[in-house]
Design an enzyme around this catalytic site. Sequence first.
Site, short mmCIF file in Angstrom:
data_model
loop_
_atom_site.label_atom_id
_atom_site.label_comp_id
_atom_site.label_asym_id
_atom_site.label_seq_id
_atom_site.Cartn_x
_atom_site.Cartn_y
_atom_site.Cartn_z
N GLU A 64 55.71 -6.82 121.76
CA GLU A 64 56.53 -8.03 121.66
C GLU A 64 56.65 -8.64 123.05
O GLU A 64 57.12 -7.98 123.98
CB GLU A 64 57.92 -7.75 121.08
N GLU A 89 59.73 -8.34 128.91
CA GLU A 89 60.77 -9.32 129.20
C GLU A 89 60.95 -9.43 130.71
O GLU A 89 61.50 -8.54 131.34
CB GLU A 89 62.09 -8.92 128.54
N ASP A 138 59.50 -19.78 125.55
CA ASP A 138 59.88 -21.00 126.24
C ASP A 138 58.98 -22.13 125.76
O ASP A 138 57.76 -22.07 125.91
CB ASP A 138 59.72 -20.80 127.75
N LYS A 142 58.66 -30.84 127.67
CA LYS A 142 58.07 -32.04 128.25
C LYS A 142 56.54 -31.95 128.21
O LYS A 142 55.96 -30.94 128.59
CB LYS A 142 58.54 -32.22 129.69
N ASP A 174 61.24 -22.97 116.87
CA ASP A 174 61.96 -24.07 116.21
C ASP A 174 61.55 -25.42 116.79
O ASP A 174 62.16 -26.43 116.47
CB ASP A 174 63.47 -23.87 116.37
N THR A 212 67.81 -13.83 115.26
CA THR A 212 68.19 -13.69 116.66
C THR A 212 69.28 -14.70 116.98
O THR A 212 69.48 -15.67 116.23
CB THR A 212 67.00 -13.94 117.62
N ARG A 213 69.97 -14.48 118.07
CA ARG A 213 71.02 -15.43 118.47
C ARG A 213 70.43 -16.80 118.77
O ARG A 213 71.03 -17.82 118.45
CB ARG A 213 71.77 -14.88 119.69
N TYR A 214 69.26 -16.81 119.37
CA TYR A 214 68.63 -18.10 119.67
C TYR A 214 68.32 -18.84 118.37
O TYR A 214 68.54 -20.05 118.25
CB TYR A 214 67.35 -17.90 120.48
N GLU A 215 67.79 -18.12 117.39
CA GLU A 215 67.46 -18.75 116.11
C GLU A 215 68.71 -19.30 115.44
O GLU A 215 68.69 -20.42 114.89
CB GLU A 215 66.78 -17.73 115.20
#
Length: 233
Positions: A64, A89, A138, A142, A174, A212-215
């Site tokens: 991952e 990570e 990420d 832009k 997303d 996930t929290r981001y999702e």
Amino acid sequence: MSPQDRPSRTTEAFFGRRRGKPVRPQQAAALESGLDAYRLDLTADAPSDLRTLFETEVSAVRLEIGFGGGEHLLHRAIEAPTTGFIGVEPFVNGMAKMMMAVRARPLANLRVHDDDATRLLDWLPPASLGGIDLLYPDPWPKKKHWKRRFVSPVNLERFARVLKPGAKFRFASDIDTYVNWTLLHCRAHGAFAWQAAEAADWHRPYEGWPGTRYEAKAIREGRRPAYLTFVRK
């Protein structure tokens, strides 16, 4: 992979160590002791069989890239104790959270790399992975920065080299432009087949998906995640 065979990094974005908020003393202690126990040593040659990297017997090894706070990686490693997981990570705060979690619940089927993911990919032996997950990377929204996105021809070539035939590359995002970008690049590469039987498939979370929290934040803000799966031919 020998040094002369490694793709040049002169035109690549560097995904090295990054730090956000200062880590708390407890996190710093967990980070130091955890990395001593779980970090891979890329100065040594990679074993021909990655299963030997783990302190328990595993039947396959998955990777991952960019695990963030570690929610998904931790869930999968607990869910599948006979699969070895390597998590990358470079963000110090995310790695600190993960090391706090494994201090509370040690995992014999986990190893980590806290630096540039491309260095790990170049270190791995050919056809050694049973899967790669790249979840909410990420997006570099832009257009002038799109060349910095992790999905690129050179990195897909790295994926193709280390994935076993039939292994899956899973990508979640997303950001519509990144989803389309990944579809175009993977379909153009030639080593990957997009696994989608119908239009709804790419908006259906993976089996056993913990979220996930981001999702959750993306959904609250009205963005619809996409879950792409590509099979190594």
